[in-house]
Design a protein around this motif. Structure first.
Motif, mmCIF file in Angstrom:
data_model
loop_
_atom_site.group_PDB
_atom_site.id
_atom_site.type_symbol
_atom_site.label_atom_id
_atom_site.label_comp_id
_atom_site.label_asym_id
_atom_site.label_seq_id
_atom_site.Cartn_x
_atom_site.Cartn_y
_atom_site.Cartn_z
ATOM 1 N N CYS A 1 -7.845 -1.550 0.066
ATOM 2 C CA CYS A 1 -7.949 -0.428 1.020
ATOM 3 C C CYS A 1 -9.304 0.260 0.916
ATOM 4 O O CYS A 1 -9.720 0.956 1.820
ATOM 5 N N GLY B 1 -7.432 5.565 -2.420
ATOM 6 C CA GLY B 1 -7.635 4.815 -3.665
ATOM 7 C C GLY B 1 -6.811 5.374 -4.811
ATOM 8 O O GLY B 1 -7.197 5.278 -5.974
ATOM 9 N N ALA B 2 -5.668 5.958 -4.502
ATOM 10 C CA ALA B 2 -4.903 6.661 -5.526
ATOM 11 C C ALA B 2 -3.831 5.809 -6.179
ATOM 12 O O ALA B 2 -3.532 5.988 -7.349
ATOM 13 N N CYS B 3 -3.232 4.888 -5.430
ATOM 14 C CA CYS B 3 -2.032 4.239 -5.969
ATOM 15 C C CYS B 3 -2.317 2.917 -6.682
ATOM 16 O O CYS B 3 -1.564 2.499 -7.539
ATOM 17 N N ARG B 4 -3.399 2.220 -6.351
ATOM 18 C CA ARG B 4 -3.841 0.968 -6.974
ATOM 19 C C ARG B 4 -2.883 -0.198 -6.741
ATOM 20 O O ARG B 4 -2.883 -1.163 -7.502
ATOM 21 N N VAL B 5 -2.051 -0.110 -5.712
ATOM 22 C CA VAL B 5 -1.077 -1.180 -5.518
ATOM 23 C C VAL B 5 -1.551 -2.225 -4.494
ATOM 24 O O VAL B 5 -0.874 -3.201 -4.254
ATOM 25 N N CYS B 6 -2.736 -2.002 -3.919
ATOM 26 C CA CYS B 6 -3.211 -2.914 -2.868
ATOM 27 C C CYS B 6 -4.185 -3.948 -3.434
ATOM 28 O O CYS B 6 -5.031 -4.472 -2.706
ATOM 29 N N HIS C 1 0.858 -1.192 0.000
ATOM 30 C CA HIS C 1 0.000 0.000 0.000
ATOM 31 C C HIS C 1 0.885 1.230 0.000
ATOM 32 O O HIS C 1 1.930 1.244 0.647
ATOM 33 N N PHE C 2 0.499 2.245 -0.718
ATOM 34 C CA PHE C 2 1.209 3.533 -0.685
ATOM 35 C C PHE C 2 0.288 4.637 -0.167
ATOM 36 O O PHE C 2 0.630 5.371 0.745
ATOM 37 N N CYS C 3 -0.889 4.767 -0.747
ATOM 38 C CA CYS C 3 -1.731 5.920 -0.375
ATOM 39 C C CYS C 3 -2.466 5.696 0.944
ATOM 40 O O CYS C 3 -2.707 6.634 1.691
ATOM 41 N N TRP C 4 -2.823 4.448 1.255
ATOM 42 C CA TRP C 4 -3.499 4.184 2.529
ATOM 43 C C TRP C 4 -2.507 4.376 3.673
ATOM 44 O O TRP C 4 -1.336 3.981 3.584
HETATM 45 FE FE1 FES Z 1 -3.394 2.953 -2.600
HETATM 46 FE FE2 FES Z 1 -5.112 1.019 -1.902
HETATM 47 S S1 FES Z 1 -3.294 1.623 -0.896
HETATM 48 S S2 FES Z 1 -5.174 2.297 -3.636
#
Ligand code: FES
Length: 663
Positions: free
Chosen positions: A64, A43-48, A32-35
C-alpha cells in the motif's frame, strides 16, 4: 503508464498507483486493514506485505506504501510474504478478545476474514491480554475497544475526512485508544461511517445490535430518500423489519459514505403508527375493495362536479413511476389540476432551478469534491444535504477556496470551529442536522465579489431559493451548478410539472374551482378548505390527510418496491426491492408477533406501490390497456441498472429566466 508484473500477470497502471492498487486492478487481492480507497495509505497495519522479486526495489515490502514502478516483478504468494502476513495477523490477534460469537461484526468482519485466510487458527500467546474501558458514544454506535487493531481508519475518517473534533486517538504503543476525549455522544453528522469503515467490530450499529447476522439480512441496492442528493445505500432488513442501512459506493455521487440521517432513520418504515390498512370512510376493507369504492366515488364525483373540479396530487417523495402514473390518471380523468408541489414558491423555484441545470453544467458530488472554488448561496447544507457539506470539505482539503453568500442564520458561527452539542437523537429524529460547517469559508455579500472566472473548476451550490436562482444568473458558464432541492424526486416532479402544465396545489385551491382531491404520498396542509373532499389519499406514512380521506390506500415504502428517484443534479437512479411489506416479526410472544391469521398477504402486507395502485384504478375506470410508466419521454430509463452510476437526464425546457451568464 507504468508496466509491472504481479503474480506472472503483466499489469499497466497510471503513474502514482500503488502496488496494492495495481494488483486490485487485475483482481489480485492483497489483504489490507489501514489502506482504504477514500482515505489512502497509513502504513499502520503491515498486513499488505508482498515480495518484490525483481526490479528497482527488492525484498518484502508494504504494497500500500509502494508506488508501482516500471520493471517491478511482484509476488503476493511468495513464502516470505505469506509468512510475514501470517505473523502480522498473529500479532494483531494477541490482545483481541476472540469474541466473534457475540460480536455484531461477525460475518462481515475483515479481520475475521483475513485471520482465517491467513491461516492463523491457533492462539499461541498465553499471556495476559491488554484490555480497555469502552465509552458511551450515543444511541447509534456501540464501542468495543478490545477488538481494535490500530489501523487508524476511524480517526483518519472522523478527523481528516469528516472534520470532526470530538473523537480521535489517545495514548501510545500498546495502550493506543480511539474514542472521545470526554463523555458524550459523537457529534459529527457523519459518525455512522465509523461502522462501515472499521475493519473489525470496534464500532457497530447499536440500533441493529444482536438482531441478525450478515447472511440473515434481506438486502438490495437502494437510494436514500431523506434528501435530494440520492446517496447510494444498502438497506438491510429481517423478518419485515428494516434494521440498518449501510453506504454503497458510487464514485459520482456519495463516494463511499453516507450521512447519519440516511443511515439511522430506519424506524419510520417499522413505525407502529404506520398506516397499513385500507379504509373506506374509516372502515377496514381490502385494498381491492378500497379501489372499487374509489372508482365508484370518482365516477359519482365527475358526474356531480365535472373533471375540472378534480385535483390529482403527486409528490417529490414518491418515486418516478408513481408520479408519472399520477399524470396518466389526471389525463384519463381529464382532471382540471395536476400538482406535484403544494407551495407555489417551491414549485416555481424548483422548476427554475431544474431548468438551469443542463447535462454538462450540473455538478455531481464528485464535481464538488474536485472543485477548486466553491460558492455557497442561500443553503443550509448540514440540514438539507449533509453529504454535500462532506463533498465541499474534500474540495477544501485539496486546496479549494470556499465562499459563503447569505448563509442560513443557523450557520453563522458562534465562533468558527466550535461544535454545538446535540441532544441525543436530535439530528435524526428531527431530520435536521445542526452544527458548524466542516470546512473554513470566507463570507461575501454578493456572488459578484467572488473570483469565479479565475478558477479552473468552480462550482456554485444553491438552495432552490429566490436568492439562489437569481444569483446564478450572473455566474459564468465555466462554473458548474448544484441546487439543493426538497425531496428525493423533486427534479422528476419539476420535469413532470413542466411536461403536464402542473400547478401548485395552493394556487389551484385559491382560484376556487377544486372540489375534490386524490393524493399520492403527498404532504398536504391540514387547513384544506372545508368544502374540499379528499376522495382518496395513498401513503405509507401517517399524514394529516389520512384521517380526512374518504378512501385510504396504504402504499409500500421505498424499500418494499423498486423504483427510480432523480436526484438534485438530474441523475436518475434505480433502487431495488429490499423486503416484503407487512408487520415486522420482532419475537414469538403475542405482543411482538403479528396476528397469526392465514391469508394471501402477510399481516399488514395488503399494500402496493402507488404506481400499481394507480394502474389498477385506471383499469377499474375503464382504461383497457394501461401503458407502462417508463415509456415515451422516460423510455430510456427502463433498463437502468441499480448497481450502476445512474443516468443523467437533460432538462427539456429552457430556463424561464433565460440562459445564465448572460447578464
Ligand atoms: Fe496497512 Fe498496507 S494496508 S500497511
Amino acid at each position: 503508464m507504468i508496466k509491472l508484473i504481479i503474480d506472472d500477470i503483466p499489469v499497466e497502471v497510471p503513474e502514482g498507483t500503488t502496488v496494492l492498487e495495481a494488483a486490485q486492478s487485475v483482481d489480485i487481492p492483497i489483504p489490507h486493514f489501514c489502506w482504504h480507497p477514500a482515505l489512502g495509505k497509513a502504513g499502520a497495519c503491515r498486513v499488505c506485505a508482498v515480495k518484490m522479486l525483481d526490479g528497482p526495489i527488492k525484498g518484502v515490502q508494504m504494497s500500500c506504501m509502494l508506488p508501482a514502478q516500471d520493471g517491478m516483478v511482484v509476488s503476493t504468494t511468495d513464502d516470505e510474504a505469506v509468512a510475514m502476513r501470517r505473523s502480522v495477523i498473529e500479532w494483531l490477534m494477541i490482545n483481541h478478545p476472540h469474541d466473534c460469537p457475540v460480536c455484531d461484526e461477525g460475518g462481515e468482519c475483515q479481520l475475521q476474514d483475513y485471520t482465517i485466510a491467513g491461516g492463523h487458527g491457533i492462539r499461541r500467546y498465553d499471556g495476559k491480554k491488554r484490555t480497555h474501558v469502552n465509552q458511551y458514544l450515543g444511541e447509534y454506535i456501540e464501542h468495543e475497544m478490545n477488538r481494535c487493531i490500530q489501523c487508524y481508519r476511524c480517526a483518519r475518517f472522523y478527523q481528516e475526512y469528516a472534520g470532526g473534533t470530538d473523537f480521535g486517538v489517545m495514548g501510545r504503543a500498546a495502550t493506543i485508544y480511539f474514542g472521545r476525549q470526554e463523555e458524550g455522544s459523537l457529534e459529527s453528522p457523519f459518525s455512522g461511517n465509523l461502522v462501515d469503515i472499521c475493519p473489525t467490530g470496534v464500532f457497530t450499529d447499536k440500533t441493529a445490535r444482536f438482531r441478525a447476522r450478515y447472511w440473515d439480512y434481506d438486502m438490495a441496492p437502494s437510494i436514500c430518500p431523506h434528501c435530494s442528493l440520492g446517496c447510494n445505500t444498502v438497506p438491510m432488513a429481517r423478518y419485515r423489519e428494516l434494521l440498518k442501512t449501510t453506504a454503497r459506493r458510487n464514485d459520482q455521487v456519495n463516494g463511499w459514505f453516507i450521512c447519519d440521517k440516511g443511515r439511522f432513520a430506519n424506524a419510520v418504515v417499522n413505525a407502529p403508527d404506520r398506516p397499513r390498512q385500507a379504509l373506506v370512510d374509516g372502515r377496514p376493507v381490502t385494498l381491492d375493495e378500497a379501489l372499487d369504492a374509489l372508482a365508484t366515488r370518482i365516477d359519482d364525483f365527475l358526474e356531480l362536479h365535472g373533471p375540472q373540479a378534480l385535483a390529482i396530487v403527486g409528490s417529490p417523495r414518491m418515486d418516478l413511476a408513481g408520479n408519472i402514473m399520477a399524470a396518466r390518471l389526471a389525463e384519463l380523468l381529464a382532471a382540471g389540476t395536476l400538482c406535484y408541489f403544494d407551495d407555489p414558491d417551491r414549485a416555481q423555484l424548483t422548476g427554475a432551478a431544474v431548468a438551469l441545470l443542463t447535462e454538462d453544467d450540473s455538478a455531481s458530488l464528485e464535481d464538488v469534491r474536485q472543485a477548486d472554488l466553491i460558492a455557497l448561496v442561500g443553503c443550509d447544507l448540514l440540514a438539507d444535504a449533509p453529504m454535500m457539506a462532506l463533498a465541499v470539505r474534500q474540495a477544501w482539503r485539496n486546496g479549494a477556496k470556499v465562499y459563503v453568500i447569505a448563509p442560513h442564520p443557523d450557520l453563522l458561527p458562534e465562533g468558527e470551529g466550535t461544535n454545538h452539542t446535540l441532544a441525543p437523537g436530535e439530528r435524526v429524529a428531527e431530520g435536521r442536522v445542526r452544527g458548524p460547517l466542516p470546512f473554513p469559508f470566507e463570507h461575501f455579500a454578493a456572488i459578484s465579489d467572488i473570483p469565479l472566472a479565475e478558477a479552473k473548476r468552480p462550482v456554485v451550490i444553491c438552495g432552490a431559493t429566490t436568492e439562489g436562482v437569481e444569483a446564478v444568473q450572473s455566474v459564468p458558464r465555466t462554473a458548474k451548478l448544484a441546487f439543493i432541492l426538497d425531496g428525493p424526486n423533486a427534479f422528476g416532479c419539476a420535469e413532470l410539472t413542466r411536461q403536464h402544465n402542473g400547478v401548485a396545489l395552493s394556487t389551484a385551491l385559491a382560484d376556487g374551482r377544486i372540489r375534490g382531491i386524490i393524493s399520492f404520498e403527498a404532504d398536504l396542509p391540514c387547513d384544506l378548505p372545508p368544502g374540499i373532499a379528499v376522495l382518496a389519499a395513498a401513503d405509507w406514512r401517517p399524514t394529516r390527510l389520512t384521517a380526512r380521506a374518504g378512501v385510504f390506500l396504504p402504499t409500500t415504502a421505498w424499500v418494499e418496491q423498486e423504483g427510480i428517484y432523480i436526484n438534485n443534479e438530474g441523475r436518475a437512479q434505480r433502487f431495488n426491492k429490499v423486503m416484503n411489506p407487512g408487520l415486522p416479526i420482532k419475537g414469538l410472544t403475542p405482543e411482538l408477533h403479528p396476528p397469526r391469521t392465514h391469508g394471501k398477504a402477510a399481516p399488514g402486507g395488503d399494500v402496493a406501490p402507488a404506481e400499481r395502485l394507480i394502474a389498477t384504478l385506471m383499469q377499474r375506470l375503464g382504461e383497457a390497456e394501461v401503458e407502462e410508466p417508463l415509456s415515451g419521454h422516460w423510455e430510456g430509463l427502463r433498463g437502468l441498472d441499480a448497481q450502476g452510476d445512474g443516468k443523467k437526464l437533460q432538462t427539456t425546457t429552457p430556463s424561464p429566466l433565460g440562459p445564465r451568464g448572460s447578464s
